[in-house]
Design a protein around this motif. Structure first.
Motif, PDB file in Angstrom:
ATOM      1  N   SER A   1       0.835  -1.189   0.000  1.00  0.00           N
ATOM      2  CA  SER A   1       0.000   0.000   0.000  1.00  0.00           C
ATOM      3  C   SER A   1       0.877   1.248   0.000  1.00  0.00           C
TER       4      SER A   1
ATOM      5  N   VAL B   1      -3.960  -4.218 -11.131  1.00  0.00           N
ATOM      6  CA  VAL B   1      -3.370  -4.110  -9.797  1.00  0.00           C
ATOM      7  C   VAL B   1      -4.195  -5.001  -8.884  1.00  0.00           C
TER       8      VAL B   1
ATOM      9  N   ASP C   1      -8.035  -1.548 -10.854  1.00  0.00           N
ATOM     10  CA  ASP C   1      -7.337  -1.150  -9.627  1.00  0.00           C
ATOM     11  C   ASP C   1      -7.931  -1.878  -8.428  1.00  0.00           C
ATOM     12  N   GLU C   2      -7.297  -2.958  -8.054  1.00  0.00           N
ATOM     13  CA  GLU C   2      -7.760  -3.804  -6.940  1.00  0.00           C
ATOM     14  C   GLU C   2      -9.267  -4.061  -7.012  1.00  0.00           C
TER      15      GLU C   2
ATOM     16  N   LYS D   1       0.828   2.354  -7.051  1.00  0.00           N
ATOM     17  CA  LYS D   1       0.147   1.549  -8.073  1.00  0.00           C
ATOM     18  C   LYS D   1      -1.081   2.277  -8.631  1.00  0.00           C
ATOM     19  N   SER D   2      -1.914   2.780  -7.730  1.00  0.00           N
ATOM     20  CA  SER D   2      -3.113   3.492  -8.191  1.00  0.00           C
ATOM     21  C   SER D   2      -2.729   4.753  -8.947  1.00  0.00           C
ATOM     22  N   THR D   3      -1.736   5.444  -8.447  1.00  0.00           N
ATOM     23  CA  THR D   3      -1.302   6.680  -9.114  1.00  0.00           C
ATOM     24  C   THR D   3      -0.850   6.368 -10.540  1.00  0.00           C
TER      25      THR D   3
ATOM     26  N   PHE E   1     -12.524   0.284 -10.717  1.00  0.00           N
ATOM     27  CA  PHE E   1     -11.944   0.686  -9.435  1.00  0.00           C
ATOM     28  C   PHE E   1     -12.304  -0.318  -8.343  1.00  0.00           C
ATOM     29  N   GLN E   2     -11.666  -0.116  -7.203  1.00  0.00           N
ATOM     30  CA  GLN E   2     -11.942  -0.971  -6.050  1.00  0.00           C
ATOM     31  C   GLN E   2     -13.411  -0.858  -5.636  1.00  0.00           C
TER      32      GLN E   2
ATOM     33  N   LEU F   1      -1.836   3.884 -12.518  1.00  0.00           N
ATOM     34  CA  LEU F   1      -3.030   3.644 -13.344  1.00  0.00           C
ATOM     35  C   LEU F   1      -3.746   4.956 -13.642  1.00  0.00           C
ATOM     36  N   ARG F   2      -3.850   5.806 -12.623  1.00  0.00           N
ATOM     37  CA  ARG F   2      -4.559   7.074 -12.797  1.00  0.00           C
ATOM     38  C   ARG F   2      -3.836   7.997 -13.790  1.00  0.00           C
TER      39      ARG F   2
END
Ligand code: ADP
Ligand code: MG
Length: 268
Positions: free
Chosen positions: A54, A220, A189-190, A58-60, A111-112, A62-63
């Motif tokens: 965490s 991710v 994303d997860e 990773k999210s950044t 998204f999650q 993808l974003r």
């Protein structure tokens, strides 16, 4: 042209130009250096799985691919298209809102949290963007949406509202909704992190089916089984850098870097 068959799927990854090229990407949030020079390529039809602790960025990442964030340095190309900028004589210029929207349309993201429109049925959620953004006729969009809902195993839930669906069903509607725009790349994303454990399998099954259909995907996830079985490439990120990347089975069985070893020992 050399051809290599993916060890995990029956698909063939041809030695063609990557669909996604990430070159030396940096991202700052103020002073916080969140992405510290990311290089990554994803070939057409490839399933590229990203894992990492965490806060590793990773999210950044993808974003940034999906233009929800602007990169601070580097380049991202999707299908030879420079993402977020227009390059003229080596200089980068910002895109117009319209150009950004056009690039974003080519990329689907899940998204999650499912974030479906709560006041719309599953079917209405899926036809929203094709009718509003692509100006497809309602009947054509509906036909396609019903096909997609069937693909994600929810034919019988087309007229249900999100509140009447389980988390896993909502996530599968979210996948159908992203696919309705016919993206050339799907980012996840997860997608199963917020789900009750018994609902995870159905969502992974849909993603596996999508992978087998040839969709290019960046995923991710903490689902190491999915990475091993469906992934063509596994990338381990930590603290804004790619620590190691390669064949998922090799990395999971024999991680080279101690940070990868430590992370895998925690999630396996
Ligand atoms: P991951 O998805 O790997 O958990 P993130 O990409 O969400 O990591 O976050 C990486 C780092 O960037 C974290 O320290 C997070 O707090 C920070 N961050 C993410 N988004 C923002 C933002 N919009 N503003 C400031 N900091 C952010
Ligand atoms: Mg994240």
């Amino acid at each position: 042209m050399t051809e290599t068959t993916s060890p995990n799927t029956s698909r063939t990854l041809t030695d063609v130009k990557p669909l996604v090229e990430i070159q030396g990407v940096h991202k700052f949030f103020g002073e916080h250096h969140v992405l510290q020079g990311i290089d990554m390529t994803v070939k057409p039809g490839e399933v590229s799985v990203i894992i990492g602790p965490s806060g590793s960025g990773k999210s950044t990442l993808l974003r940034c691919i999906n233009l929800l964030e602007t990169i601070s340095a580097g380049r991202i190309y999707v299908h030879n298209d420079l993402i977020g900028f227009r390059e003229v004589d080596g200089k980068l210029h910002d895109l117009t809102t319209k150009q950004i929207a056009a690039q974003r349309r080519e990329i689907g993201m899940v998204f999650q949290r499912f974030n479906l429109f709560p006041h719309k049925t599953a079917l209405q959620n899926v036809i929203e963007a094709p009718t509003q953004v692509k100006h497809q006729s309602k009947s054509a969009a509906k036909l396609k949406a019903l096909e997609l809902l069937e693909m994600v195993g929810l034919s019988d839930r087309a007229n249900f509202y999100p509140s009447q669906l389980s988390g896993g069903q909502q996530q599968r509607v979210a996948i159908a909704r992203a696919l309705a725009m016919e993206p050339e790349l799907m980012l996840f994303d997860e997608p199963t992190s917020a789900l009750d454990p018994e609902l995870v399998g159905d969502v992974l099954e849909v993603m596996k089916k999508l992978a087998a259909s040839g969709m290019t995907m960046i995923v991710v996830t903490h689902e190491i089984g999915f990475a091993r079985e469906v992934g063509d490439t596994l990338t381990f990120m930590d603290a804004g850098v790619v620590v190691e990347s390669g064949n998922p089975r090799d990395i999971i069985a024999n991680p080279q870097h101690h940070r990868t070893q430590e992370f895998l020992s925690r999630v396996l």
